[in-house]
Design a protein around this motif. Structure first.
Motif, PDB file in Angstrom:
ATOM      1  N   LYS A 110      -4.199   1.702  -4.782  1.00 23.91           N
ATOM      2  CA  LYS A 110      -3.860   2.604  -6.044  1.00 23.91           C
ATOM      3  C   LYS A 110      -5.143   3.535  -6.515  1.00 23.91           C
ATOM      4  CE  LYS A 110      -0.949  -0.389  -8.630  1.00 23.91           C
ATOM      5  NZ  LYS A 110      -0.571  -1.518  -7.478  1.00 23.91           N
TER       6      LYS A 110
ATOM      7  N   ASN B 240      -4.048  -3.871  -2.426  1.00 21.37           N
ATOM      8  CA  ASN B 240      -3.004  -3.191  -3.416  1.00 21.37           C
ATOM      9  C   ASN B 240      -3.915  -2.416  -4.471  1.00 21.37           C
ATOM     10  OD1 ASN B 240      -1.313  -3.770  -6.241  1.00 21.37           O
ATOM     11  ND2 ASN B 240      -0.129  -2.853  -4.485  1.00 21.37           N
ATOM     12  N   TYR B 241      -4.788  -2.951  -4.908  1.00 24.04           N
ATOM     13  CA  TYR B 241      -5.633  -2.549  -5.847  1.00 24.04           C
ATOM     14  C   TYR B 241      -6.269  -1.141  -5.309  1.00 24.04           C
ATOM     15  CZ  TYR B 241      -9.955  -1.052  -8.790  1.00 24.04           C
ATOM     16  OH  TYR B 241     -10.885  -0.281  -9.237  1.00 24.04           O
TER      17      TYR B 241
ATOM     18  N   ASN C 184       0.691   4.086  -1.263  1.00 26.52           N
ATOM     19  CA  ASN C 184      -0.255   5.598  -1.051  1.00 26.52           C
ATOM     20  C   ASN C 184      -0.340   5.709   0.373  1.00 26.52           C
ATOM     21  OD1 ASN C 184      -0.524   6.396  -3.857  1.00 26.52           O
ATOM     22  ND2 ASN C 184      -1.281   4.676  -4.248  1.00 26.52           N
TER      23      ASN C 184
ATOM     24  N   GLU D 281     -12.274   2.926  -8.230  1.00 22.34           N
ATOM     25  CA  GLU D 281     -12.212   4.025  -9.153  1.00 22.34           C
ATOM     26  C   GLU D 281     -13.157   4.693  -9.577  1.00 22.34           C
ATOM     27  OE1 GLU D 281      -8.791   2.382 -12.230  1.00 22.34           O
ATOM     28  OE2 GLU D 281      -9.849   0.573 -11.350  1.00 22.34           O
TER      29      GLU D 281
ATOM     30  N   THR E 138       0.949  -1.160   0.040  1.00 21.28           N
ATOM     31  CA  THR E 138       0.072  -0.021  -0.010  1.00 21.28           C
ATOM     32  C   THR E 138       1.002   1.324   0.073  1.00 21.28           C
ATOM     33  OG1 THR E 138      -0.117  -0.139   2.495  1.00 21.28           O
ATOM     34  CG2 THR E 138      -1.897  -1.039   1.239  1.00 21.28           C
TER      35      THR E 138
END
Length: 617
Positions: free
Chosen positions: A437, A433-434, A263, A372, A261
């Motif tokens: 992002k 992890n996705y 970010n 997203e 992670t």
């Protein structure tokens, strides 16, 4: 052609043995010590009570009624297995209100099941299939039955009642529900919970006796006349991001030189990172987190907060900030009806909510549009809201990293070692992890637009992602290798709280214990909003250094998190167990009895308070 089956009294024995195997499987999964000879003394008498009733009242088709009873017991044991694998407690009739959620999170539910669980259905299938096959072949089953005498039935029935009673009565005072079920027997415990709820009358504390000084005294809160940082970010926007299934061990975790992670790692280094922060949800999981954060009240004992608590006029952070001139809105890509969120949002007092009808279902991940999509559309909306010139409070609920963590292949970019590929832990890491992002892109947008510098931003996990109850031996070994110590309760409930507060300078990593219930008073202090007229059970994390967090649902009643340990009671406080928050923690003593007793009082105060609030109009 006839098929002669001599059952007689053997019918009693056959179904007793079948059900004993099933209850033993449930005990093997649920209880640490597994089945024993004592298991038979607690479970078999309940079977016999039902069998005696069948023998008494069914003059025909007794085998059919035995099969139906067998099926019902089987379904109950199977439900106990599945519920425990996620929640860590014994399922009761209270969970019936949750049954409709199972179909909506089917993949998540099925992933908890070990294939051998299905063995408990084999005999049911055989008992149903054989008569159907015989009927198809034009064969008949002729039963040569040796009836059980009424005297024997009566004696067996009375003995069974006595054994059930003496399994239940001495163990009813146990604080730990799992201990109750183990001592009573699972079936006796299920019946006990029904009658206990109808006769148990928890002492209702009168409203005039529920005051903030009383609550603060039980918690050990020391109130300052001029608290630090009061109004330090007065007039700033408030953005609270609730991250799906995010646990604290992910922050700083590297796998083969890759940051899981990156970010959040950066945010944690540059802002406040509460390292000992804990989830406090109950049966409602994600929706419970929304409730606790926005009300600073504890979740109810037996059900999600969205069941009955949302029928009340709840004091809340959205109402506080609206009164201070804020615009309020919440964002979630799922349908607002899921977990009764429409009622929750109305009770909490959000001025506007954005759900699936706003986000659509494009780029579908888990149960709705991807993170997203969530962050992109939310950012556009926040820019519009900010143009009014009024500060806003926005809560954003992410969802893509939901159990069982099936991220589309095209979104997977993290390369895992072979031993983690296609495992629960591997999928969990890939999904987080996705999500990290997607979150990073949102934070970049906030910074580029200037909203970052003009906002308090808090990020926290909603609940655990890897329940200790769900992991097998290989998965526990993998977690121990990742963490450097055995994975336990403290790791499971430990979620991060990362806080960006422009008006405050503070150490990057904060070791003080905190929970989701503490977010409301912390935000109120930063925004300069007084809580003098609002009951709250959390505490301002910027002005308090000691804490006690009562836990519910995922741990037995009476469990608490202190500054040093997770405490789980046994039959009472005296035989409870302390689990250190850190493997390096060698503090002696564990949770004090006073902390345990105060925690129970606090839960009762919260329950009493909500029950006496005005009904929502």
């Amino acid at each position: 052609m006839g098929l002669l089956i001599k059952l007689g009294n053997r019918r009693f024995t056959l179904f007793t043995l079948l059900l004993l195997f099933k209850c033993s499987l449930a005990w093997f999964v649920v209880f640490e010590d597994g089945p024993s000879w004592g298991t038979m003394l607690t479970e078999i008498p309940f079977f016999w009570l039902v069998f005696c009733l069948i023998e008494w009242f069914a003059s025909k088709r007794k085998l059919l009624y035995y099969t139906i009873a067998n099926l019902l017991f089987t379904l109950l044991y199977f439900t106990v297995l599945m519920y425990y694998k996620y929640y860590g407690i014994i399922v009761t009739y209270h969970a019936l209100s949750q049954a409709d959620k199972v179909t909506k999170v089917g993949n998540s539910t099925y992933s908890l099941m070990d294939p051998y669980y299905l063995l408990i259905f084999v005999d049911v299938i055989v008992l149903i299939a054989i008569p159907l096959w015989l009927n198809k072949k034009s064969k008949k089953i002729q039963l040569s039955l040796k009836p059980i005498s009424r005297t024997a039935l009566s004696a067996l029935f009375l003995v069974s009642i006595v054994l059930c009673f003496f399994s239940i009565w001495p163990n009813r005072a146990s604080m730990n529900e799992n201990k109750q079920a183990e001592e009573m027997g699972i079936l006796n415990y299920e019946i006990y919970t029904i009658f206990a709820d109808s006769t148990e009358d928890a002492e209702l504390v009168e409203m005039e006796d529920i005051t903030q000084p009383v609550i603060d005294d039980l918690k050990g809160v020391k109130n300052e006349s001029s608290p630090q940082y009061f109004g330090a970010d007065k007039g700033k926007n408030v953005i609270i991001i609730q991250m799906e299934s995010f646990q604290n061990f992910l922050i700083g975790l590297n796998i083969d030189g890759q940051e899981v992670t990156p970010n959040l790692n950066k945010l944690a280094k540059e802002n406040f990172h509460y390292d000992n922060f804990y989830t406090m949800v109950g049966q409602g999981t994600t929706s419970d987190a929304e409730y606790v954060v926005n009300t600073s009240l504890y979740v109810p004992k037996h059900q999600a907060a969205t069941a009955d608590n949302v029928k009340k006029e709840l004091p809340s952070l959205p109402k506080l900030l609206e009164a201070a001139g804020y615009t309020t809105a919440t964002f979630h890509t799922n349908d607002v009806e899921f977990w009764n969120r429409r009622e929750l949002y109305d009770a909490i007092g959000w001025q506007k909510y954005y759900d699936k009808s706003f986000f659509g279902d494009g780029d579908h991940v888990a149960f709705g549009a991807s993170d997203e999509v969530l962050y992109t559309k939310t950012f556009d909306e926040l820019k519009k809201i900010s143009e009014s010139g009024k500060p806003f409070y926005a809560q954003i609920i992410s969802m893509s990293s939901h159990h069982p963590y099936n991220i589309p292949e095209e979104k997977v970019t993290l390369k895992l070692p072979e031993k983690l590929e296609d495992t629960l832990i591997g999928r969990y890491i890939q999904s987080q992890n996705y999500s990290d992002k997607a979150l990073g892109a949102f934070i970049d947008n906030l910074k580029q637009s200037g909203l970052w510098d003009d906002s308090i931003v808090l990020l926290y996990g909603d609940h655990q992602g890897l329940p200790v109850y769900s992991l097998d031996n290989d998965e526990n070994e993998a977690m121990e290798e990742l963490l450097g110590h055995k994975y336990g309760y403290a790791d499971m409930f430990n979620i991060p709280l990362v806080m960006h507060a422009p008006g405050v300078t503070y150490p990057a990593v904060i070791e003080h214990t905190g929970g989701q219930i503490d977010i409301l008073p912390t935000v109120a202090n930063l925004t300069g909003v007084s809580l003098s007229n609002q009951i709250h059970f959390g505490q301002d994390l910027l002005n308090q250094s000691a804490n006690v967090l009562p836990m519910r649902h995922f741990l037995p009643s009476g469990s608490i998190i202190t500054d040093n340990d997770v405490f789980v009671p046994g039959i009472s406080y005296e035989d409870g167990t302390n689990y250190p928050l850190s493997p390096r923690n060698d503090a002696e003593g564990g949770a004090a009895q006073e902390q345990y007793e105060h925690a129970l009082e606090l839960l009762n105060l919260s329950d009493s308070y909500v029950k006496q609030l005005e009904d929502k109009q």
